[in-house]
Design an enzyme around this catalytic site. Sequence first.
Site, mmCIF file in Angstrom:
data_model
loop_
_atom_site.group_PDB
_atom_site.id
_atom_site.type_symbol
_atom_site.label_atom_id
_atom_site.label_comp_id
_atom_site.label_asym_id
_atom_site.label_seq_id
_atom_site.Cartn_x
_atom_site.Cartn_y
_atom_site.Cartn_z
ATOM 1 N N TYR A 2 0.849 -1.209 0.000
ATOM 2 C CA TYR A 2 0.000 0.000 0.000
ATOM 3 C C TYR A 2 0.877 1.250 0.000
ATOM 4 O O TYR A 2 0.653 2.176 -0.778
ATOM 5 C CB TYR A 2 -0.894 -0.048 1.241
ATOM 6 C CG TYR A 2 -1.807 1.158 1.423
ATOM 7 C CD1 TYR A 2 -2.998 1.253 0.736
ATOM 8 C CD2 TYR A 2 -1.457 2.192 2.299
ATOM 9 C CE1 TYR A 2 -3.839 2.354 0.907
ATOM 10 C CE2 TYR A 2 -2.278 3.291 2.469
ATOM 11 C CZ TYR A 2 -3.470 3.361 1.776
ATOM 12 O OH TYR A 2 -4.288 4.457 1.939
ATOM 13 N N ILE A 21 -8.235 8.717 8.594
ATOM 14 C CA ILE A 21 -9.586 9.213 8.329
ATOM 15 C C ILE A 21 -10.572 8.122 8.753
ATOM 16 O O ILE A 21 -10.446 6.965 8.323
ATOM 17 C CB ILE A 21 -9.776 9.534 6.815
ATOM 18 C CG1 ILE A 21 -8.684 10.494 6.299
ATOM 19 C CG2 ILE A 21 -11.182 10.079 6.552
ATOM 20 C CD1 ILE A 21 -8.677 11.880 6.899
HETATM 21 P P1 NAP Z 1 -13.103 2.527 1.369
HETATM 22 O O1 NAP Z 1 -14.174 2.965 2.276
HETATM 23 O O2 NAP Z 1 -12.573 1.143 1.472
HETATM 24 O O3 NAP Z 1 -13.583 2.770 -0.136
HETATM 25 C C1 NAP Z 1 -12.798 2.302 -1.187
HETATM 26 C C2 NAP Z 1 -13.543 2.534 -2.464
HETATM 27 O O4 NAP Z 1 -12.728 2.062 -3.552
HETATM 28 C C3 NAP Z 1 -14.860 1.780 -2.527
HETATM 29 O O5 NAP Z 1 -15.835 2.608 -3.092
HETATM 30 C C4 NAP Z 1 -14.553 0.607 -3.467
HETATM 31 O O6 NAP Z 1 -15.677 0.223 -4.238
HETATM 32 C C5 NAP Z 1 -13.536 1.239 -4.386
HETATM 33 N N1 NAP Z 1 -12.716 0.281 -5.108
HETATM 34 C C6 NAP Z 1 -11.895 -0.681 -4.608
HETATM 35 N N2 NAP Z 1 -11.317 -1.365 -5.612
HETATM 36 C C7 NAP Z 1 -11.778 -0.818 -6.770
HETATM 37 C C8 NAP Z 1 -11.540 -1.068 -8.149
HETATM 38 N N3 NAP Z 1 -10.693 -2.042 -8.543
HETATM 39 N N4 NAP Z 1 -12.194 -0.324 -9.067
HETATM 40 C C9 NAP Z 1 -13.044 0.660 -8.681
HETATM 41 N N5 NAP Z 1 -13.317 0.955 -7.399
HETATM 42 C C10 NAP Z 1 -12.684 0.225 -6.450
HETATM 43 O O7 NAP Z 1 -11.811 3.480 1.478
HETATM 44 P P2 NAP Z 1 -11.640 4.941 2.132
HETATM 45 O O8 NAP Z 1 -11.187 4.783 3.519
HETATM 46 O O9 NAP Z 1 -12.826 5.772 1.822
HETATM 47 O O10 NAP Z 1 -10.383 5.450 1.275
HETATM 48 C C11 NAP Z 1 -10.540 6.076 0.014
HETATM 49 C C12 NAP Z 1 -9.169 6.423 -0.553
HETATM 50 O O11 NAP Z 1 -8.455 7.234 0.382
HETATM 51 C C13 NAP Z 1 -8.294 5.213 -0.805
HETATM 52 O O12 NAP Z 1 -7.497 5.404 -1.953
HETATM 53 C C14 NAP Z 1 -7.403 5.150 0.430
HETATM 54 O O13 NAP Z 1 -6.179 4.508 0.186
HETATM 55 C C15 NAP Z 1 -7.217 6.640 0.679
HETATM 56 N N6 NAP Z 1 -6.849 6.952 2.072
HETATM 57 C C16 NAP Z 1 -7.678 6.607 3.092
HETATM 58 C C17 NAP Z 1 -7.306 6.902 4.399
HETATM 59 C C18 NAP Z 1 -8.170 6.550 5.582
HETATM 60 O O14 NAP Z 1 -7.689 6.675 6.721
HETATM 61 N N7 NAP Z 1 -9.413 6.145 5.379
HETATM 62 C C19 NAP Z 1 -6.076 7.533 4.653
HETATM 63 C C20 NAP Z 1 -5.260 7.862 3.575
HETATM 64 C C21 NAP Z 1 -5.656 7.573 2.281
HETATM 65 P P3 NAP Z 1 -16.567 -1.106 -3.946
HETATM 66 O O15 NAP Z 1 -16.881 -1.101 -2.474
HETATM 67 O O16 NAP Z 1 -17.749 -0.900 -4.817
HETATM 68 O O17 NAP Z 1 -15.727 -2.281 -4.355
#
Ligand code: NAP
Length: 247
Positions: free
Chosen positions: A154, A186
């Site tokens: 990651y 987050i």
């Molecule tokens: P999340 O709730 O797990 O949501 C991930 C999203 O990505 C879901 O809508 C999922 O769709 C989609 N996804 C996964 N694989 C995919 C693919 N192959 N094609 C299209 N869509 C896909 O994640 P989050 O916490 O909101 O994070 C969102 C982004 O922010 C990510 O890139 C993560 O790395 C980044 N981020 C998050 C945090 C944190 O603390 N939360 C911190 C830093 C960065 P489905 O459910 O429909 O499969």
Amino acid sequence: MNKVALITGSSKGIGKEIAICLARNNIDVVINYLKSEKDAIDLKEYIIKTYKVNCLAIKCDVSNEIDVDNMFNRIEKEMGGVDILVNNAGIDLSNMFSQKDAENFRKTLDVNLIGAFNTSKRAYKHMIDSKWGRVINISSTNGINTYYPMCLEYDASKAGLISLTHNLSIQFAPYATVNAIAPGLIGTENELEGYTKEFLEEETKKILVNRIGTASDVANLVEFLVSDKASFINNTVIRIDGGQYNS
Ligand code: NAP
């Protein structure tokens, strides 16, 4: 005419909040999902009803070039080209170092990094032709200077996304800006799943504002970056982590 935003991985979490935030600003939005079909359809209906903008929900695996091409063909047919691209879709397959394998490493790079390349490549022509565009890559503080062997794939994917941001900003110049956002912790449902209360309390102590971030915190930054007020912000990485001092 409204601008059109594609937010990858916007069925839930940060992407969902970004879609809502942009719709509130009279931007037509495309919700992209892979597995969470019901969440995506519910969100689409909510956005259309609440904000009266055009909205599509499209199933597409961003790591698959053909899928991405089909998604863009549909958007272009039904909405016009993508003016704002938020590369948010991401996976994190953290596990013990001894259990790691190349397959999971590749999968992580495919979604988090190649996915952003696929969509950016496809969005390029319209942004250049229309002489306006915004690309925002959702990286992570893990891509800058935190090192957790548990999530080394990651971290590498998010560091790669920062490198991609710098190269794309040159390629998209002078018409479209390309920036990365690096969120810290987050509190999305997926992120909090699996963490103990004690761990989260310890992590919160390392954040100067004394709280975990919200999806809205990130969406507010995206809202600013897509606005004309941010037209001089380009080729950079913006941390949004509450001043997390070990990251
Ligand atoms: P999340 O709730 O797990 O949501 C991930 C999203 O990505 C879901 O809508 C999922 O769709 C989609 N996804 C996964 N694989 C995919 C693919 N192959 N094609 C299209 N869509 C896909 O994640 P989050 O916490 O909101 O994070 C969102 C982004 O922010 C990510 O890139 C993560 O790395 C980044 N981020 C998050 C945090 C944190 O603390 N939360 C911190 C830093 C960065 P489905 O459910 O429909 O499969």
